[in-house]
Design a protein around this motif. Structure first.
Motif, PDB file in Angstrom:
ATOM      1  N   MET A  70     -56.970  42.906  47.731  1.00 37.86           N
ATOM      2  CA  MET A  70     -57.355  44.276  48.055  1.00 37.86           C
ATOM      3  C   MET A  70     -58.869  44.437  48.019  1.00 37.86           C
ATOM      4  SD  MET A  70     -56.566  47.873  46.133  1.00 37.86           S
ATOM      5  CE  MET A  70     -58.009  47.681  45.095  1.00 37.86           C
ATOM      6  N   ALA A  71     -59.520  43.829  47.016  1.00 30.21           N
ATOM      7  CA  ALA A  71     -60.982  43.930  46.922  1.00 30.21           C
ATOM      8  C   ALA A  71     -61.633  43.354  48.168  1.00 30.21           C
ATOM      9  CB  ALA A  71     -61.471  43.209  45.673  1.00 30.21           C
ATOM     10  N   ARG A  72     -61.177  42.178  48.587  1.00 32.11           N
ATOM     11  CA  ARG A  72     -61.757  41.556  49.774  1.00 32.11           C
ATOM     12  C   ARG A  72     -61.460  42.358  51.036  1.00 32.11           C
ATOM     13  NH1 ARG A  72     -60.600  35.046  48.806  1.00 32.11           N
ATOM     14  NH2 ARG A  72     -61.662  34.903  46.777  1.00 32.11           N
ATOM     15  N   ALA A  73     -60.309  43.011  51.061  1.00 30.37           N
ATOM     16  CA  ALA A  73     -59.919  43.758  52.263  1.00 30.37           C
ATOM     17  C   ALA A  73     -60.673  45.073  52.416  1.00 30.37           C
ATOM     18  CB  ALA A  73     -58.414  44.037  52.238  1.00 30.37           C
ATOM     19  N   LEU A  74     -61.279  45.557  51.327  1.00 30.17           N
ATOM     20  CA  LEU A  74     -61.990  46.835  51.423  1.00 30.17           C
ATOM     21  C   LEU A  74     -63.130  46.806  52.433  1.00 30.17           C
ATOM     22  CD1 LEU A  74     -62.160  48.037  47.704  1.00 30.17           C
ATOM     23  CD2 LEU A  74     -60.888  49.081  49.583  1.00 30.17           C
ATOM     24  N   SER A  75     -63.688  45.637  52.648  1.00 29.59           N
ATOM     25  CA  SER A  75     -64.777  45.540  53.632  1.00 29.59           C
ATOM     26  C   SER A  75     -64.313  44.867  54.920  1.00 29.59           C
ATOM     27  CB  SER A  75     -65.943  44.734  53.029  1.00 29.59           C
ATOM     28  OG  SER A  75     -65.527  43.429  52.678  1.00 29.59           O
ATOM     29  N   GLU A  76     -63.006  44.835  55.129  1.00 25.52           N
ATOM     30  CA  GLU A  76     -62.451  44.169  56.310  1.00 25.52           C
ATOM     31  C   GLU A  76     -61.944  45.165  57.349  1.00 25.52           C
ATOM     32  OE1 GLU A  76     -62.364  40.993  57.054  1.00 25.52           O
ATOM     33  OE2 GLU A  76     -63.306  40.301  55.202  1.00 25.52           O
TER      34      GLU A  76
ATOM     35  N   ALA B  61     -75.421  53.850  54.673  1.00 23.29           N
ATOM     36  CA  ALA B  61     -74.667  52.885  53.872  1.00 23.29           C
ATOM     37  C   ALA B  61     -73.680  53.578  52.945  1.00 23.29           C
ATOM     38  CB  ALA B  61     -75.627  52.009  53.073  1.00 23.29           C
ATOM     39  N   LEU B  62     -74.074  54.694  52.342  1.00 23.76           N
ATOM     40  CA  LEU B  62     -73.136  55.435  51.497  1.00 23.76           C
ATOM     41  C   LEU B  62     -71.955  55.938  52.310  1.00 23.76           C
ATOM     42  CD1 LEU B  62     -75.273  57.578  49.005  1.00 23.76           C
ATOM     43  CD2 LEU B  62     -73.764  55.664  48.473  1.00 23.76           C
ATOM     44  N   GLY B  63     -72.220  56.310  53.545  1.00 26.98           N
ATOM     45  CA  GLY B  63     -71.126  56.731  54.417  1.00 26.98           C
ATOM     46  C   GLY B  63     -70.137  55.607  54.671  1.00 26.98           C
ATOM     47  N   LEU B  64     -70.644  54.402  54.890  1.00 26.26           N
ATOM     48  CA  LEU B  64     -69.764  53.254  55.114  1.00 26.26           C
ATOM     49  C   LEU B  64     -69.003  52.893  53.844  1.00 26.26           C
ATOM     50  CD1 LEU B  64     -72.198  51.051  57.230  1.00 26.26           C
ATOM     51  CD2 LEU B  64     -70.141  52.231  58.063  1.00 26.26           C
ATOM     52  N   LEU B  65     -69.677  52.969  52.694  1.00 22.20           N
ATOM     53  CA  LEU B  65     -69.003  52.706  51.434  1.00 22.20           C
ATOM     54  C   LEU B  65     -67.879  53.708  51.205  1.00 22.20           C
ATOM     55  CD1 LEU B  65     -68.742  51.391  48.622  1.00 22.20           C
ATOM     56  CD2 LEU B  65     -70.582  52.906  47.840  1.00 22.20           C
ATOM     57  N   ALA B  66     -68.158  54.989  51.434  1.00 23.75           N
ATOM     58  CA  ALA B  66     -67.141  56.017  51.253  1.00 23.75           C
ATOM     59  C   ALA B  66     -65.968  55.802  52.211  1.00 23.75           C
ATOM     60  CB  ALA B  66     -67.755  57.403  51.469  1.00 23.75           C
ATOM     61  N   GLU B  67     -66.284  55.385  53.429  1.00 24.31           N
ATOM     62  CA  GLU B  67     -65.235  55.110  54.417  1.00 24.31           C
ATOM     63  C   GLU B  67     -64.337  53.971  53.951  1.00 24.31           C
ATOM     64  OE1 GLU B  67     -65.052  53.473  58.978  1.00 24.31           O
ATOM     65  OE2 GLU B  67     -66.775  54.689  58.369  1.00 24.31           O
ATOM     66  N   ALA B  68     -64.948  52.927  53.392  1.00 25.86           N
ATOM     67  CA  ALA B  68     -64.164  51.791  52.909  1.00 25.86           C
ATOM     68  C   ALA B  68     -63.267  52.185  51.746  1.00 25.86           C
ATOM     69  CB  ALA B  68     -65.105  50.659  52.491  1.00 25.86           C
ATOM     70  N   LEU B  69     -63.738  53.087  50.897  1.00 26.58           N
ATOM     71  CA  LEU B  69     -62.956  53.473  49.729  1.00 26.58           C
ATOM     72  C   LEU B  69     -61.834  54.451  50.062  1.00 26.58           C
ATOM     73  CD1 LEU B  69     -65.847  53.923  47.127  1.00 26.58           C
ATOM     74  CD2 LEU B  69     -64.079  52.156  47.097  1.00 26.58           C
ATOM     75  N   ARG B  70     -62.109  55.378  50.973  1.00 32.18           N
ATOM     76  CA  ARG B  70     -61.109  56.417  51.207  1.00 32.18           C
ATOM     77  C   ARG B  70     -60.175  56.119  52.375  1.00 32.18           C
ATOM     78  NH1 ARG B  70     -65.822  59.557  53.232  1.00 32.18           N
ATOM     79  NH2 ARG B  70     -65.594  59.801  55.478  1.00 32.18           N
ATOM     80  N   ALA B  71     -60.565  55.198  53.272  1.00 29.72           N
ATOM     81  CA  ALA B  71     -59.720  54.959  54.451  1.00 29.72           C
ATOM     82  C   ALA B  71     -59.716  53.492  54.852  1.00 29.72           C
ATOM     83  CB  ALA B  71     -60.196  55.835  55.618  1.00 29.72           C
ATOM     84  N   PRO B  72     -59.378  52.585  53.939  1.00 26.03           N
ATOM     85  CA  PRO B  72     -59.313  51.170  54.332  1.00 26.03           C
ATOM     86  C   PRO B  72     -58.138  50.934  55.273  1.00 26.03           C
ATOM     87  CG  PRO B  72     -58.437  51.467  52.126  1.00 26.03           C
ATOM     88  CD  PRO B  72     -59.006  52.792  52.529  1.00 26.03           C
ATOM     89  N   ALA B  73     -58.314  49.986  56.183  1.00 22.39           N
ATOM     90  CA  ALA B  73     -57.269  49.759  57.184  1.00 22.39           C
ATOM     91  C   ALA B  73     -56.123  48.926  56.634  1.00 22.39           C
ATOM     92  CB  ALA B  73     -57.870  49.065  58.407  1.00 22.39           C
ATOM     93  N   PHE B  74     -56.439  47.854  55.898  1.00 17.61           N
ATOM     94  CA  PHE B  74     -55.427  46.917  55.401  1.00 17.61           C
ATOM     95  C   PHE B  74     -54.504  46.456  56.529  1.00 17.61           C
ATOM     96  CE2 PHE B  74     -55.865  49.415  51.223  1.00 17.61           C
ATOM     97  CZ  PHE B  74     -56.891  48.592  50.780  1.00 17.61           C
ATOM     98  N   ALA B  75     -55.102  46.106  57.660  1.00 18.28           N
ATOM     99  CA  ALA B  75     -54.324  45.646  58.808  1.00 18.28           C
ATOM    100  C   ALA B  75     -53.555  44.378  58.456  1.00 18.28           C
ATOM    101  CB  ALA B  75     -55.246  45.390  59.997  1.00 18.28           C
TER     102      ALA B  75
END
Length: 455
Positions: A66-72, A116-130
């Motif tokens: 999950m940690a690795r997927a947050l930026s995927e 960058a904070l916007g991208l971080l927030a996006e990764a935390l609140r709406a990760p895809a986990f495809a």
């Protein structure tokens, strides 16, 4: 010839570990901010209350995936698009899972902080986990495991944790899972773990750098402040149980020309009053090239390139239910394994009988306290330490107080702490090496029952 007068050294400026300002956003996210003039690369650390012992049974490693997927990739950006957006604002984003929880780290130039904070927030609140991305991460992790097992240091660590902790405790098993457990992980499992444990109300964001001219409150409101989630429930923290009965375990690697040593037991966490004295004493024992272990095993006998003693926090809680790993690590040539262990035990016994010297104590204080201003020159170093304090339920001024306690700790106190940390009859010794060559000499030492296990 006229010479200019030689300049004289000025008075040293007083230094203290930076004190953060603590606040909270309406969504429950705790924020620690620390203004560091001149630090134009801003570091952000986000602590998520997703410890490894929260992983479902049989799914060890799902926190790492999950940690690795947050930026995927996110619901808004694919993995390629997300990586490109980070690159365009000169930012790096990383995440890793450990026993206390999950950590997400961001570094970015101050001028690009908003993006960058916007991208971080996006990764935390709406990760895809495809499905495809999670499957790829699982395959990558499965490919890593054989390489880790081939590494003597990693193999020794895996065996030491297995020996110290009961099988029912998550600490007894590899942090990133085994081949069997990782192979079971899919996108549904990752999504379920995320939904169960990732929410702003139980998270903390640490922001460190030059914040002059930045309306951080407004940036946070538009980014991390837009992250929503329920309040969550406090999880019970299982007590850390361990068995440090003195014994030796040899992980057999026929033909190995070196033996990897890892000798350890569990000890108190950073809430314990003995921690500062233990840090000081452990440094004298094996924290540097001039420590006692290196003087004997490296300089006098030439058995090794270096041996280190250290304390590593595993879990730290305000109610005293935490623990640390106290260990001695190094490698020696195979023919001298028995002799090296004999001399190592002599160092420990000599320390217990005669204690540390004032000179050793003074050098350790100079090295530990004196280098602090250099150690914390970067925003990332400060942010990481503040995030550690949050993770370990320590007060915000803990690091500053620790340096004061180190400077005040006397030689007798440091000696008592390190002797209690490394008692000669309560150490679990793991040796990764050629059992045919080392088993006999090690048995002859009488430092504990000897068992040989397969690689």
């Amino acid at each position: 010839m006229t010479f200019h007068p030689r300049p004289a050294a000025g008075q040293p400026k007083p230094w203290a570990f930076p004190a953060p300002e603590r606040s909270a956003l309406p969504n429950g996210l705790t924020v620690l901010r620390c203004h560091r003039p001149g630090q134009q690369v801003i570091a952000v650390e986000v602590n998520l209350a997703a410890p490894l012992d929260a992983e479902p049974e049989g799914l060890d490693g799902v926190a790492t995936i999950m940690a690795r997927a947050l930026s995927e990739g996110t619901d808004k950006h694919s993995a390629e698009e997300f990586a490109a957006e980070l690159e365009r604002c000169g930012a790096t984003l990383d995440a890793h899972a450990d026993h206390p929880g999950l950590r997400v780290s961001l570094e970015v130039p101050a001028s690009r902080l908003a993006k960058a904070l916007g991208l971080l927030a996006e990764a935390l609140r709406a990760p895809a986990f495809a499905d495809s991305e999670v499957d790829r991460l699982v395959r990558n992790r499965l490919d890593e495991i054989p390489h880790e097992l081939a590494n003597p240091q990693r193999r020794a660590a895996k065996e030491l944790y297995r020996q110290l902790f009961p099988a029912s405790l998550r600490m007894s098993r590899p942090r990133q899972g085994t081949e069997e457990t990782v192979a079971r992980i899919d996108s549904a499992a990752v999504r379920a773990f995320y939904e169960a444990h990732v929410r702003p109300a139980t998270a903390t964001a640490v922001i460190v750098g030059d914040l002059a001219g930045i309306d951080l409150d407004a940036l946070l409101a538009d980014t991390l402040g837009a992250w929503t989630g329920d309040a969550g429930r406090a999880r019970p923290v299982p007590p850390v149980e361990s068995d440090d009965t003195g014994r030796v375990v040899i992980v057999d690697r026929p033909g190995a020309v070196q033996t990897q040593l890892l000798i350890g037991r569990t000890g108190p966490d950073r809430h314990d009053r003995v921690w500062a004295a233990q840090v000081l004493g452990t440094y004298c024992l094996g924290g540097t090239l001039t420590s006692r272990l290196d003087k004997v095993l490296r300089e006098e006998k030439g058995y090794t390139y270096g041996v280190r003693a250290f304390g590593q926090v595993l879990r730290s809680t305000a109610d005293g239910r935490g623990a640390s790993m106290l260990a001695i690590s190094g490698s020696v040539d195979t023919p001298n394994t028995g002799a090296a262990l004999e001399d190592l035990w002599k160092v420990l016994r000599t320390l217990a009988e005669g204690g540390l010297t004032d000179a050793e104590r003074d050098v350790a204080v100079q090295n530990l306290v004196g280098v602090a201003p250099l150690k914390f020159e970067t925003a990332a170093a400060v942010a990481g330490t503040l995030a550690d304090q949050v993770e370990q339920e320590l007060p915000d001024d803990y690091q500053a107080q620790l340096y004061a306690r180190l400077a005040e700790t006397g030689t007798v106190e440091a000696t008592t702490a390190v002797v209690q940390a490394f008692p000669v009859d309560r150490l679990v010794t793991v040796l990764v090496g050629d059992a045919a060559q080392i088993e006999g000499p090690v048995r002859a030492l009488g430092i504990g029952e000897v068992t040989v296990v397969g690689n």
